[in-house]
Write a protein that holds these residues in place. Structure first.
Motif, mmCIF file in Angstrom:
data_model
loop_
_atom_site.group_PDB
_atom_site.id
_atom_site.type_symbol
_atom_site.label_atom_id
_atom_site.label_comp_id
_atom_site.label_asym_id
_atom_site.label_seq_id
_atom_site.Cartn_x
_atom_site.Cartn_y
_atom_site.Cartn_z
ATOM 1 N N UNK A 49 0.767 -1.418 0.125
ATOM 2 C CA UNK A 49 0.248 0.413 0.002
ATOM 3 C C UNK A 49 0.983 1.299 0.217
ATOM 4 N N UNK A 50 2.281 1.619 0.465
ATOM 5 C CA UNK A 50 3.478 2.236 0.316
ATOM 6 C C UNK A 50 3.039 2.954 0.864
ATOM 7 N N UNK A 51 2.474 2.711 2.423
ATOM 8 C CA UNK A 51 1.943 3.684 3.659
ATOM 9 C C UNK A 51 2.888 3.448 4.423
ATOM 10 N N UNK A 52 3.152 4.067 5.352
ATOM 11 C CA UNK A 52 4.319 4.574 6.614
ATOM 12 C C UNK A 52 3.695 4.486 7.657
ATOM 13 N N UNK A 53 4.328 4.063 8.724
ATOM 14 C CA UNK A 53 3.160 4.339 10.111
ATOM 15 C C UNK A 53 4.384 4.520 11.347
ATOM 16 N N UNK A 54 3.878 6.139 11.574
ATOM 17 C CA UNK A 54 5.944 6.169 11.844
ATOM 18 C C UNK A 54 5.678 6.519 14.048
ATOM 19 N N UNK A 55 3.937 7.028 14.279
ATOM 20 C CA UNK A 55 4.092 6.426 15.309
ATOM 21 C C UNK A 55 2.483 5.626 15.509
ATOM 22 N N UNK A 56 1.884 5.404 16.349
ATOM 23 C CA UNK A 56 0.887 5.147 17.004
ATOM 24 C C UNK A 56 0.110 6.067 16.721
ATOM 25 N N UNK A 57 -1.307 5.750 15.886
ATOM 26 C CA UNK A 57 -2.527 6.739 16.444
ATOM 27 C C UNK A 57 -4.043 5.982 15.763
ATOM 28 N N UNK A 58 -5.100 6.484 15.681
ATOM 29 C CA UNK A 58 -6.242 5.650 16.177
ATOM 30 C C UNK A 58 -6.705 6.062 15.075
ATOM 31 N N UNK A 59 -5.658 6.322 13.912
ATOM 32 C CA UNK A 59 -7.022 6.383 12.093
ATOM 33 C C UNK A 59 -5.822 6.449 11.454
ATOM 34 N N UNK A 60 -6.566 6.747 10.295
ATOM 35 C CA UNK A 60 -5.346 6.703 8.833
ATOM 36 C C UNK A 60 -4.834 7.893 8.664
ATOM 37 N N UNK A 61 -5.447 9.039 10.037
ATOM 38 C CA UNK A 61 -4.634 10.116 9.700
ATOM 39 C C UNK A 61 -2.774 9.925 9.450
ATOM 40 N N UNK A 62 -2.633 8.906 10.265
ATOM 41 C CA UNK A 62 -1.223 8.641 11.235
ATOM 42 C C UNK A 62 -0.504 8.513 9.519
ATOM 43 N N UNK A 63 -0.677 7.556 8.454
ATOM 44 C CA UNK A 63 -0.334 6.775 8.032
ATOM 45 C C UNK A 63 0.780 8.542 7.170
ATOM 46 N N UNK A 64 1.763 7.654 6.898
ATOM 47 C CA UNK A 64 2.246 8.425 5.628
ATOM 48 C C UNK A 64 2.652 8.040 4.202
ATOM 49 N N UNK A 65 3.004 8.333 2.750
ATOM 50 C CA UNK A 65 3.132 8.199 2.156
ATOM 51 C C UNK A 65 4.747 7.527 1.889
ATOM 52 N N UNK A 66 5.136 6.439 1.526
ATOM 53 C CA UNK A 66 7.024 6.179 1.827
ATOM 54 C C UNK A 66 7.767 6.932 0.738
ATOM 55 N N UNK A 67 6.742 7.383 -0.736
ATOM 56 C CA UNK A 67 7.863 8.196 -1.398
ATOM 57 C C UNK A 67 8.334 9.534 -0.586
ATOM 58 N N UNK A 68 7.506 9.792 1.013
ATOM 59 C CA UNK A 68 8.407 10.631 1.821
ATOM 60 C C UNK A 68 9.493 10.318 1.939
ATOM 61 N N UNK A 69 9.752 9.217 2.808
ATOM 62 C CA UNK A 69 11.010 8.813 3.170
ATOM 63 C C UNK A 69 11.730 7.731 1.827
#
Length: 266
Positions: free
Chosen positions: A226-246
């Motif tokens: 899915x190309x998404x990174x979870x940099x920190x714990x959270x409760x919604x999809x808002x915490x996901x960051x595209x892997x391209x950012x890294x």
């Protein structure tokens, strides 16, 4: 102490702040109904404690539990450190009898003789059914939001909690092949996959710090497919960051393992 913004997000929703959609409104109403009947049962227990066949120890524990439940909403430093939802579910084990007492007390107030034997059961079943729907997140499913892992193979909780076979296969390969002195970097729930196999020397904050580091990078299914990174714990999809950012974290690194569901870089 009473600043609402300082409270845990779940505690804020108890005041109707930040509700999203009809499902969360129904959940809020359901929780309030349970609290109302627990409160009525609590008052009845205090007023008529001699008529109930409860030990004094249970009565004292119930009083303490009731006020702890209130404090998780009122006091922000408690609700932030230990979330309202977690506290509520644990205290229900102790407060459940108060709910039953509250239902019976309401029926006695109305004094409808024809329904006297049926009404308590109907009221309890209605509220308990709504609670079951809320706790299993069936209400979200009804309104088209795939939040529950019970009913879906997609959605936020599925992405972070479901462990794919390919993730474990990659983690096992890494455990067999890695150099002991090199750390293994991953996102937050990538660390849980590695810990399941007893792997140590894990750095699951690399994406939060967003800085390069020598060592392995373990990418789980969510990161690769899915190309998404979870940099920190959270409760919604808002915490996901595209892997391209890294992308800069992978400079001067080579992919040494890929099973189309998990990757390892070094």
């Amino acid at each position: 102490m009473f600043v609402i913004e300082a409270r845990d997000p779940l505690a804020q929703k108890a005041f109707g702040i930040g509700l999203r959609g009809m499902a969360e409104i129904i959940n809020l109403v359901s929780y309030y109904l349970v609290f109302i009947f627990i409160f009525i049962g609590f008052i009845s227990l205090i007023r008529k404690y001699k008529t109930f066949k409860f030990e004094i120890e249970y009565i004292l524990i119930s009083v303490v539990s009731f006020f702890v439940a209130l404090l998780t909403i009122v006091a922000p430093f408690i609700s932030v450190g230990y979330s309202f939802e977690r506290t509520f579910l644990q205290l229900l084990v102790i407060l459940a009898p108060l709910f039953v007492i509250g239902c019976n007390s309401v029926i006695l107030i109305f004094k409808k003789s024809r329904l006297k034997s049926v009404a308590p059961l109907l009221i309890m079943m209605l509220i308990l059914t709504s609670q079951l729907m809320c706790n299993t997140e069936l209400t979200y499913q009804i309104f088209g939001e795939p939040r529950s892992v019970i009913f879906n193979s997609k959605g936020f909780k599925y992405d972070i909690f479901y462990v794919h076979d390919k993730e474990l296969v990659a983690a096992k390969w890494l455990n067999w092949s890695k150099e002991n002195n090199l750390p293994i970097c991953c996102d937050k729930h990538g660390g849980t996959r590695l810990k399941m196999l007893g792997i140590s020397n894990i750095d699951d904050d690399i994406f939060k710090r967003n800085e390069t580091k020598q060592g392995y990078i373990y990418l789980r299914y969510q990161n690769v497919v899915n190309g998404k990174i979870e940099p920190e714990y959270g409760r919604s999809e808002e915490i996901f960051v595209p892997i391209s950012y890294y992308h800069h974290l992978f400079i001067r690194k080579s992919k040494i393992y890929d099973n189309e569901g998990s990757e390892i870089w070094v």
